[in-house]
Design an enzyme around this catalytic site. Structure first.
Site, PDB file in Angstrom:
ATOM      1  N   ASP A 301       0.855  -1.200   0.000  1.00 56.13           N
ATOM      2  CA  ASP A 301       0.000   0.000   0.000  1.00 56.13           C
ATOM      3  C   ASP A 301       0.890   1.250   0.000  1.00 56.13           C
ATOM      4  O   ASP A 301       0.867   2.052   0.918  1.00 56.13           O
ATOM      5  CB  ASP A 301      -0.892  -0.069   1.260  1.00 56.13           C
ATOM      6  CG  ASP A 301      -1.967   0.999   1.303  1.00 56.13           C
ATOM      7  OD1 ASP A 301      -2.045   1.795   0.361  1.00 56.13           O
ATOM      8  OD2 ASP A 301      -2.713   1.016   2.302  1.00 56.13           O
ATOM      9  N   LYS A 303       0.997   3.816  -2.142  1.00 59.58           N
ATOM     10  CA  LYS A 303       0.347   5.063  -2.579  1.00 59.58           C
ATOM     11  C   LYS A 303       1.341   5.991  -3.284  1.00 59.58           C
ATOM     12  O   LYS A 303       1.599   7.118  -2.854  1.00 59.58           O
ATOM     13  CB  LYS A 303      -0.286   5.804  -1.400  1.00 59.58           C
ATOM     14  CG  LYS A 303      -1.337   4.993  -0.654  1.00 59.58           C
ATOM     15  CD  LYS A 303      -2.033   5.810   0.410  1.00 59.58           C
ATOM     16  CE  LYS A 303      -3.029   5.021   1.215  1.00 59.58           C
ATOM     17  NZ  LYS A 303      -2.420   4.045   2.144  1.00 59.58           N
ATOM     18  N   ASP A 306       4.271  10.584  -6.967  1.00 55.78           N
ATOM     19  CA  ASP A 306       5.221  11.573  -7.490  1.00 55.78           C
ATOM     20  C   ASP A 306       5.242  11.557  -9.020  1.00 55.78           C
ATOM     21  O   ASP A 306       4.514  10.799  -9.661  1.00 55.78           O
ATOM     22  CB  ASP A 306       6.610  11.277  -6.899  1.00 55.78           C
ATOM     23  CG  ASP A 306       7.384  12.559  -6.630  1.00 55.78           C
ATOM     24  OD1 ASP A 306       7.322  13.466  -7.487  1.00 55.78           O
ATOM     25  OD2 ASP A 306       8.047  12.647  -5.588  1.00 55.78           O
TER      26      ASP A 306
END
Ligand code: 5BU
Length: 466
Positions: A301, A303, A306
């Protein structure tokens, strides 16, 4: 007496509206039960219902009528005959048959179709009827409903540019039942409280673009383009588990112990590798080994959020080398499609989930953002196989993962909001429930995992009506 007052009292006296404790199809217990199917047994009551609907229909312009199956079909039929306006019917069956039409009856594209419904909660049944009508080229602007439970339906329809017109709202009904002495003031206050607390919030409600499918995992298997997504559904079906466990612990020993305890009951183990203080290659190998032997996928996880170049480095490098062991990763869409392109370029063995919604209070992943995530997912369907969302927000060719799941509703002190498995899988139509502290903090994690596995699977089985 005012016709609406007469109608409500008659609906109550004929037990169409009942007050008590009722287990709904969704598994939820409700203090009020409304079964408008009963109206066909009382022609005079049916006549009153149709007369009230007719009062609203009169003010609208439309070429054709369509009742939402099944309860509203007699209402639509009577309105059609009364107004000499043709009617069409939506088939309720899933469209896995050859030539049969989704919409029966004679119509022309661009005709305006008025939808008639008996009762509306979140609006999902109306949307199920809307989809094939729109696909056939009909224009839908209005829905006329006898009873609005005031639980999010109006807002959900508005997101589709559809206006809801209701004969009665739940608040009107409760007021009338109180005034007529059918219910005590205390009872009505209790019911008001129930309806207030079970409001479908804009975060947990099904947003526009909500899927109207009710397909089984078997039926969806061949619709998923990404191979990790397909593998996931195979595991889900084989283990009868749509449970993912969030192993939010800080030592590798605990992580591995959780993986072996809950392994047999889950389809996915979700990790936050950067919170493990003693992560190393051996731990990684052991985790992958456990995943193979218990048949679950590893979802890091992470996430990613960028620009593409940085994401590629974060995914493949550093001390975690996520791309080498994770089966699934997720990404925010805030930085644009470059994030997805980088993940796709770096590994074809890893499937991607996009964050379309979040479980935490006040999060900014609202409607427009969700729609963008859906758009990106469609664009990169070879790599993106699903979403983190609060329920089903799109089509059946994507898989929906929902975090913030716990048997006890509520939240934590830092904004997490919990929803129970029955609501998440049964009502919000998510596919995979992610459970963290509900299992991790249990005294017997294995037993807790089994309990959640059953709760999530039962909710799925009920939903697809097996
Ligand atoms: P919990 O213990 O069930 O609250 O854990 C939930 C997990 O799901 C935890 O790992 C979060 O990082 C993760 N999560 C979440 O709770 N809400 C979200 O919107 C997203 C992830 Br995205």
């Amino acid at each position: 007496m005012h016709p609406l007052r007469t109608l409500v009292i008659e609906l109550y006296d004929k037990q169409v509206i009942q007050v008590g404790s009722f287990k709904l199809k969704s598994g939820i217990t409700s203090p009020i039960y409304i079964d408008l199917r009963v109206t066909i047994s009382y022609p005079s009551l049916l006549r009153q219902v149709v007369a009230c609907l007719q009062d609203i229909c009169r003010s609208l312009s439309y070429d054709i009528l369509c009742g939402v199956p099944y309860t509203a079909l007699p209402f639509a039929t009577l309105l059609s005959v009364e107004n000499s306006v043709p009617m069409v019917m939506r088939r309720k069956e899933v469209k896995d048959y050859g030539t049969k039409k989704a919409i029966e009856g004679v119509f022309q594209p661009n005709q305006t179709c008025l939808i008639i419904e008996d009762l509306i909660t979140s609006g999902s049944s109306v949307l199920e009827t809307l989809e094939p009508l729109v696909k056939e080229g009909l224009v839908v602007k209005d829905v006329v409903v006898l009873l609005d439970r005031e639980q999010g339906g109006k807002d959900n329809l508005r997101k589709h540019n559809i206006q809801l017109h209701s004969v009665l709202k739940m608040t009107d009904i409760l007021e009338i039942l109180k005034d007529s002495g059918r219910l005590s003031a205390d009872k009505v206050a209790e019911l008001f409280e129930y309806f207030h607390s079970t409001q479908v919030s804009s975060n947990s409600s099904i947003p526009s673009g909500m899927a109207s499918h009710n397909l089984s995992f078997e039926q969806r298997l061949s619709m998923i383009r990404n191979k990790v997504g397909r593998r996931l559904l195979e595991i889900v079906l084989k283990k009868q588990s749509n449970l993912a466990v969030a192993a939010d612990v800080t030592t590798s020993q605990e992580l591995l112990s959780i993986a072996s305890q809950v392994g047999p009951h889950i389809c996915v183990l979700k990790t936050h590798v950067d919170i493990i203080e003693d992560w190393n290659e051996t731990v990684c190998e052991q985790l992958v080994h456990l995943a193979k032997s218990h048949q679950f996928l590893i979802f890091e996880d992470r996430k990613f959020a960028d620009i593409g170049n940085t994401v590629e480095l974060q995914f493949t490098g550093g001390i975690f080398h996520i791309s080498q062991w994770a089966d699934i990763v997720n990404a925010h869409i805030i930085a644009g499609p470059g994030t997805i392109q980088a993940l796709r370029k770096a590994s074809e063995h890893c499937g991607i989930l996009l964050l379309a919604q979040m479980s935490s209070k006040g999060n900014l992943a609202v409607e427009e953002y969700t729609q963008k995530a859906i758009q990106f997912a469609k664009q990169y369907e070879d790599a993106v196989f699903g979403f983190i969302s609060m329920g089903c927000i799109g089509e059946p060719n994507f898989i929906y993962f929902t975090p913030g799941v716990k048997l006890e509703k509520g939240g934590d002190s830092l904004g997490q909001q919990y929803t129970d498995p029955k609501t998440v899988i049964g009502i919000q139509k998510s596919d995979i429930a992610i459970v963290g502290r509900g299992i991790i903090h249990a005294s017997d994690r294995k037993e807790a995992a089994l309990t959640y596995q059953k709760a999530c699977w039962d909710a799925y089985v009920q939903r697809i009506g097996k």
